[in-house]
Design an enzyme around this catalytic site. Sequence first.
Site, short mmCIF file in Angstrom:
data_model
loop_
_atom_site.label_atom_id
_atom_site.label_comp_id
_atom_site.label_asym_id
_atom_site.label_seq_id
_atom_site.Cartn_x
_atom_site.Cartn_y
_atom_site.Cartn_z
CE LYS A 37 4.86 6.97 -5.62
NZ LYS A 37 5.61 6.50 -7.12
NE ARG A 136 5.85 2.21 -13.31
CZ ARG A 136 6.30 2.56 -12.25
NH1 ARG A 136 6.15 1.62 -11.04
NH2 ARG A 136 6.69 3.89 -12.00
CE1 TYR A 258 -8.44 -18.95 13.51
CE2 TYR A 258 -7.22 -16.88 12.56
CZ TYR A 258 -8.31 -17.23 13.11
OH TYR A 258 -9.51 -16.65 13.71
CG MET A 312 -8.59 -8.80 10.42
SD MET A 312 -10.07 -8.89 10.42
CE MET A 312 -10.63 -10.07 8.92
C1 LIG Z 1 7.00 6.66 -7.08
C2 LIG Z 1 7.75 7.44 -8.01
C3 LIG Z 1 8.74 8.24 -7.94
C4 LIG Z 1 9.36 8.14 -6.48
O1 LIG Z 1 10.00 6.72 -6.14
P1 LIG Z 1 10.89 6.44 -5.11
O2 LIG Z 1 11.73 5.31 -5.45
O3 LIG Z 1 9.84 6.27 -3.78
O4 LIG Z 1 11.84 7.63 -4.58
C5 LIG Z 1 9.42 8.88 -8.72
N1 LIG Z 1 9.03 8.82 -10.24
C6 LIG Z 1 7.94 7.97 -10.48
C7 LIG Z 1 7.55 8.02 -11.78
C8 LIG Z 1 7.14 7.27 -9.56
O5 LIG Z 1 6.12 6.48 -9.80
#
Ligand SMILES: *Cc1c(COP(=O)(O)O)cnc(C)c1O
Length: 378
Positions: A37, A136, A258, A312
């Site tokens: 992802k 979640r 800054y 930035m």
């Molecule tokens: C992102 C995610 C993973 C992978 O998690 P990592 O900690 O990056 O290995 C696996 N399962 C779900 C549901 C996730 O959201």
Amino acid sequence: MPASAPGVIIVDLDRIADNWRALQHHVGSAVAAAVVKADAYGLGARQVIPALARAGASVFFVATLDEAIEARALLGDGPAVLVLDGLLPGTAPDMLQAGAWPVLSTREEIAEWSELARAHDRALPCALHIDTGLNRLGLPVGDLRTLVSTPGRLDGLELRLVMSHLACADEPGHPMNSRQRALFDELRALLPPTAASLAASDGLMLGPDFHYAMVRPGYALYGGQAFQGGGTPVEPVVAAYARILQVRTAAPPATVGYSATYQVPELTRLATISAGYADGIRRAASSASGTAPAGVAAIDGVEVPFVGRVSMDLVTLDVGRLRTPPRRGDLVELLGPSLPLERVGAGAKTIGYEILTSLGRRFHRIYLGDDAPPPDGP
Ligand SMILES: *Cc1c(COP(=O)(O)O)cnc(C)c1O
């Protein structure tokens, strides 16, 4: 690297493939899926997904439908593509068209997928995410009990996987791990028998009891080692460097950056580099006088601290401790052999995951690995 590139990110595709193989070896007969992802955690889905498929990964998790469409185009028909966000309202037909399996988490999603199955007069593959304590995503326990006690509610679902996600897997001694595992076993027993999955990168390090039929590592594939018990069998895969734009000397009472939050304590040398928060250098890595040092870079393996605010496009480093002063145009390491992800995350008051997924939008990218596709591939 083009002379005009402000920075470079080097991604080692062979190492990513090796990490997947090592994780697959670690879990023995369970399947090691690959979580890709967020553009393969910011490293480039277009390069990383084919490299993992060539290594042998056959199950890929993405977060969104768009990511699934991209993954499917890269993978062809064979491997499974699962969408962790499940179905947004009205997207079931597009999900089917993409050849992806939604990870269903709500009664509404289940109803939409089942309705589409009825319209097509065949069962449609999917995964079911049940919540065991993260609150979640995932079907709440009460909804699961209602679902399984209502006849016909699972009609049309070809349930390929039942999964849940751990809240505290990075802490091997945390009581929540075994509590979630016990609840997972109790809840999946209510469902028709199918493959199960509970663990991501950290969870798979908790031992074989957590492996089930499939593990879902993401971060570890990319060299992340967040598991506090140590021993994750992976190697770093990414390094990032920015250029020095200017070197100067400064003496008290000079301030840097800054809001003049940092005053140089003694005569020193400063170097300003071509990367800032627009490139994923967290602003929280800024260093003010009188507070603990935050962000660091490295030059020839020697750590040099960020001084003043991260802006930035620029960060200023105190390079006074280097024996040989660096020069304009030199590369400075932001992440890599001297600075592991976890170190960089800590310096920016965040975690390596956030560093990985935000680094280097303007940087030039170099992919290492025999099979690296040409830069303008598919
Ligand atoms: C992102 C995610 C993973 C992978 O998690 P990592 O900690 O990056 O290995 C696996 N399962 C779900 C549901 C996730 O959201």
